[in-house]
Design a protein around this motif. Structure first.
Motif, mmCIF file in Angstrom:
data_model
loop_
_atom_site.group_PDB
_atom_site.id
_atom_site.type_symbol
_atom_site.label_atom_id
_atom_site.label_comp_id
_atom_site.label_asym_id
_atom_site.label_seq_id
_atom_site.Cartn_x
_atom_site.Cartn_y
_atom_site.Cartn_z
ATOM 1 N N GLU A 96 -2.206 -1.022 12.559
ATOM 2 C CA GLU A 96 -1.621 -2.217 10.991
ATOM 3 C C GLU A 96 -0.529 -2.437 11.142
ATOM 4 O O GLU A 96 0.473 -3.392 10.748
ATOM 5 C CB GLU A 96 -2.781 -1.535 9.923
ATOM 6 C CG GLU A 96 -4.164 -2.287 10.034
ATOM 7 C CD GLU A 96 -4.516 -3.411 10.083
ATOM 8 O OE1 GLU A 96 -4.401 -4.339 10.232
ATOM 9 O OE2 GLU A 96 -6.147 -3.450 10.637
ATOM 10 N N TYR A 97 0.216 -0.998 11.288
ATOM 11 C CA TYR A 97 1.746 -1.156 10.691
ATOM 12 C C TYR A 97 2.775 0.220 11.925
ATOM 13 O O TYR A 97 3.565 0.489 11.533
ATOM 14 C CB TYR A 97 1.971 -0.295 9.748
ATOM 15 C CG TYR A 97 1.027 -1.011 8.443
ATOM 16 C CD1 TYR A 97 0.665 -2.478 7.838
ATOM 17 C CD2 TYR A 97 -0.201 0.222 7.678
ATOM 18 C CE1 TYR A 97 0.295 -2.860 7.030
ATOM 19 C CE2 TYR A 97 -1.382 -1.034 6.908
ATOM 20 C CZ TYR A 97 -0.440 -2.275 7.029
ATOM 21 O OH TYR A 97 -1.594 -2.712 5.865
ATOM 22 N N ARG A 98 2.225 0.181 13.281
ATOM 23 C CA ARG A 98 2.809 0.618 14.185
ATOM 24 C C ARG A 98 4.883 -0.130 14.225
ATOM 25 O O ARG A 98 4.667 -1.940 13.472
ATOM 26 C CB ARG A 98 2.000 0.680 15.402
ATOM 27 C CG ARG A 98 2.582 -1.082 15.931
ATOM 28 C CD ARG A 98 1.669 -0.892 17.728
ATOM 29 N NE ARG A 98 1.447 -2.785 17.442
ATOM 30 C CZ ARG A 98 0.160 -2.667 17.994
ATOM 31 N NH1 ARG A 98 -0.901 -2.565 17.351
ATOM 32 N NH2 ARG A 98 0.025 -4.356 18.577
ATOM 33 N N ASN A 99 5.197 0.608 14.566
ATOM 34 C CA ASN A 99 6.617 0.338 14.130
ATOM 35 C C ASN A 99 7.284 -0.320 12.893
ATOM 36 O O ASN A 99 8.467 -0.718 13.093
ATOM 37 C CB ASN A 99 6.811 -1.155 14.936
ATOM 38 C CG ASN A 99 6.657 -1.030 16.577
ATOM 39 O OD1 ASN A 99 6.907 0.399 17.037
ATOM 40 N ND2 ASN A 99 5.983 -2.349 17.401
ATOM 41 N N CYS A 100 6.790 0.048 12.171
ATOM 42 C CA CYS A 100 7.693 0.496 10.741
ATOM 43 C C CYS A 100 8.175 1.606 10.296
ATOM 44 O O CYS A 100 7.817 2.705 11.214
ATOM 45 C CB CYS A 100 6.189 0.045 9.329
ATOM 46 S SG CYS A 100 5.279 -1.238 9.753
ATOM 47 N N PRO A 101 9.620 1.556 9.667
ATOM 48 C CA PRO A 101 10.171 2.663 9.027
ATOM 49 C C PRO A 101 9.309 3.770 8.572
ATOM 50 O O PRO A 101 9.467 4.629 8.394
ATOM 51 C CB PRO A 101 10.471 1.619 7.814
ATOM 52 C CG PRO A 101 11.121 0.725 8.628
ATOM 53 C CD PRO A 101 9.638 0.238 9.074
ATOM 54 N N LEU A 102 8.008 3.184 7.787
ATOM 55 C CA LEU A 102 6.749 4.045 7.655
ATOM 56 C C LEU A 102 6.353 5.579 8.755
ATOM 57 O O LEU A 102 5.661 6.572 8.263
ATOM 58 C CB LEU A 102 6.299 3.823 6.691
ATOM 59 C CG LEU A 102 7.424 3.860 4.981
ATOM 60 C CD1 LEU A 102 5.903 2.873 3.673
ATOM 61 C CD2 LEU A 102 7.828 5.364 4.312
ATOM 62 N N THR A 103 6.263 4.360 9.763
ATOM 63 C CA THR A 103 6.060 5.075 10.145
ATOM 64 C C THR A 103 5.610 5.621 12.072
ATOM 65 O O THR A 103 4.835 5.782 13.009
ATOM 66 C CB THR A 103 4.236 3.695 10.591
ATOM 67 O OG1 THR A 103 4.745 2.971 11.809
ATOM 68 C CG2 THR A 103 3.296 3.295 9.412
ATOM 69 N N ILE A 104 7.229 5.876 11.756
ATOM 70 C CA ILE A 104 8.320 6.081 13.072
ATOM 71 C C ILE A 104 7.710 7.627 13.425
ATOM 72 O O ILE A 104 6.501 8.722 12.587
ATOM 73 C CB ILE A 104 9.512 6.257 13.146
ATOM 74 C CG1 ILE A 104 9.835 7.438 11.850
ATOM 75 C CG2 ILE A 104 9.907 4.891 12.899
ATOM 76 C CD1 ILE A 104 11.883 7.231 11.765
#
Length: 543
Positions: A465-473
């Motif tokens: 759902e949230y790949r490439n987000c700052p919280l999921t690096i």
């Protein structure tokens, strides 16, 4: 034997489960685009010198989905408590992420009591090997800064360096403090991490040299823009040692840095102003942790909207302020939103409740620290006794049956939170839940066998759902997963928690703060597991 027979079948299931769920995780990781670069400037980092990763090349739509929490410091915010803009409190934090948060809570509280503007500090990665040099984590990845700005006056670390002219004026210690060899090393680390100096260096070593050393130590490959310094006699021999620190410190001309208090400080919040009576501009809060404690029963949201008169602060105001601190130092907004979506998808889809179980006791990290040198022997022995996957699965099922009998609560799922090092142990528990014969030995026929959910599903969900987000690096992902798991445990109907764990302790505080009634269904997991094991043994002996 009851607890040993099902384990082999559980392990076989767990192996299959691991392959299937890991494939999903690998696919998600493969789909992630490589958008991570070392920024040309260090604006993303809260330290003037320490490089941290940042996501680049994202569209506004992607960032909206990510709920990126980077703060617009140009916007004007009028906080509930406007503090002295000419005096500052600069926290230095220690330990794992939850110990850091507990220390941060103390600093926020002290800023309010002392009428000092709070400086947003450096947070750090989690480490299990007691590293001296830890990588910085942007503060907006740990806390909701926008919410905190609404409570009290805050500034960035970069702004504090400018206003303090790169100097620490005094140290506020929460325990007895004496400047020795260890403290000199820590002051140098603070200098490297914040740009604020409390030590005098030898001639020829200044900000530029420290910047180069910081880049070398904290960079991925020993990167520094000033390679000519590598030939100096004081240059670090490795990225891990700290002996070089004592070669660049001017041992004979150290500044007389005032320390408050000069003796062991009081743990009474009413004594805070006398402990730290100082007009110095820039005060370093030296590794706070648990100086001011408040009974959980005192924590409340009922008076959070009221304003404490800081001019006439009393001991009774302490717990009111601390409640406000907890309410306004929560995780980034994205964590709450993502957690609720995950809960709805995996845990409460049928409209029921779920139980959360936190097992913190991995051997190398937690137990290695808590049980070293033979301390806490009774507690450590109880954990070893309870560390049986079959006994734990039985205890969870027994608790579900008990919640139905006592509270008429229908538990449709269980979330098991545990460190990554315990992945195989967690999978054994998952395998046992899939064995209907095993589950029905404890769970009545009229109750459905609950689904069991772990970080495997949570990671897959987040990366889909949230790949490439700052919280999921990649280097932030484990930290984010831990925060999501805490939020999941906070929202659960019942929480089986780990003794001696600050992770569990923080969850318990927020559960009490959010819904006091819920905590009546909570129980320490080792106690419950051992009690179930003893009851089973008594039944065997009687028969």
């Amino acid at each position: 034997m009851k607890y040993m027979r099902p384990i082999l079948g559980g392990i076989l299931f767990a192996a299959t489960y691991f392959v299937l769920t890991t494939l999903d995780f690998i696919v998600c990781r493969h789909q992630m685009k490589s958008t991570i670069t070392l920024p040309k400037s260090y604006e993303r980092s809260k330290s003037p010198w320490i490089p941290t990763e940042s996501s680049v090349g994202q569209s506004n739509l992607e960032l909206d989905k990510c709920m990126d929490a980077e703060v617009d410091w140009t916007s004007t915010v009028k906080p509930k408590y406007e503090l002295d803009r000419n005096k500052f409190l600069i926290p230095t934090l220690l330990g794992g992420p939850n110990n850091q948060m507990m220390g941060f809570h103390q600093s926020v509280l002290l800023s309010l009591i002392l009428n000092r503007t709070l400086v947003i500090p450096v947070f750090y990665e989690h480490s299990i090997d007691n590293k001296f040099y830890l990588k910085a984590v942007p503060a907006e990845h740990r806390i909701n800064i926008a919410k905190l700005r609404g409570l009290l006056s805050v500034i960035t670390l970069r702004e504090a360096v400018r206003l303090c002219r790169s100097r620490i004026d005094t140290i506020f210690a929460d325990k007895y403090f004496n400047v020795g060899r260890k403290e000199i090393a820590l002051l140098m680390r603070v200098y490297m991490q914040t740009g604020l100096s409390g030590v005098k260096l030898i001639d020829g070593v200044g900000d530029e040299e420290i910047r180069a050393i910081s880049e070398y130590i904290y960079g991925e490959k020993g990167y520094t823009r000033n390679d000519s310094l590598r030939n100096r006699r004081w240059w670090p021999k490795s990225k891990w040692g700290k002996s070089w620190i004592y070669n660049i410190v001017d041992k004979d001309n150290q500044p007389n840095l005032p320390v408050h208090p000069q003796s062991a400080p009081s743990s009474k919040v009413s004594d805070a102003r006398s402990n730290y009576a100082s007009n110095a501009k820039c005060a370093l809060h030296w590794f706070p942790f648990r100086q001011y404690g408040f009974p959980q029963s005192k924590i409340t949201t009922s008076k959070a909207s009221e304003r404490v008169d800081l001019r006439h602060f009393t001991a009774d105001d302490g717990w009111k302020l601390f409640s406000e601190v907890l309410l306004n130092t929560c995780a980034p907004e994205a964590v709450g939103v993502w957690s609720k979506k995950f809960q709805h998808t995996y845990l409460t889809a049928a409209g029921g409740n779920y139980l959360a179980f936190h097992w913190r006791y991995d051997t190398d990290d937690f137990m290695g620290y808590i049980c070293k040198n033979g301390v806490r022997q009774e507690f450590c022995e109880s954990v070893r006794q309870a560390s049986n996957s079959s006994a734990i699965a039985t205890a969870i099922l027994s608790r579900i049956s008990e919640l139905d009998r006592r509270f008429k609560a229908k538990i449709e799922s269980v979330y098991v939170a545990a460190p990554a090092a315990l992945a195989n142990f967690t999978l054994e528990i998952v395998g046992l839940f899939s064995n209907e014969d095993f589950a029905r030995r404890t769970l009545p026929d009229d109750l459905p066998i609950p689904a069991i959910v772990t970080s495997t599903q949570l990671k897959g969900f987040v990366l889909r759902e949230y790949r490439n987000c700052p919280l999921t690096i990649p280097k932030q992902l484990s930290d984010t997963i831990s925060q999501l798991e805490m939020d999941i445990c906070v929202d659960s109907y019942s929480f089986m928690w780990s003794r001696q764990s600050t992770w569990s302790g923080n969850v318990k505080q927020y559960r009490f703060l959010n819904n006091k009634a819920k905590t009546k269904t909570d129980t320490p997991n080792t106690d419950y597991v051992i009690r179930m094991m003893q009851s089973d043994q008594m039944r065997k002996e009687e028969s």
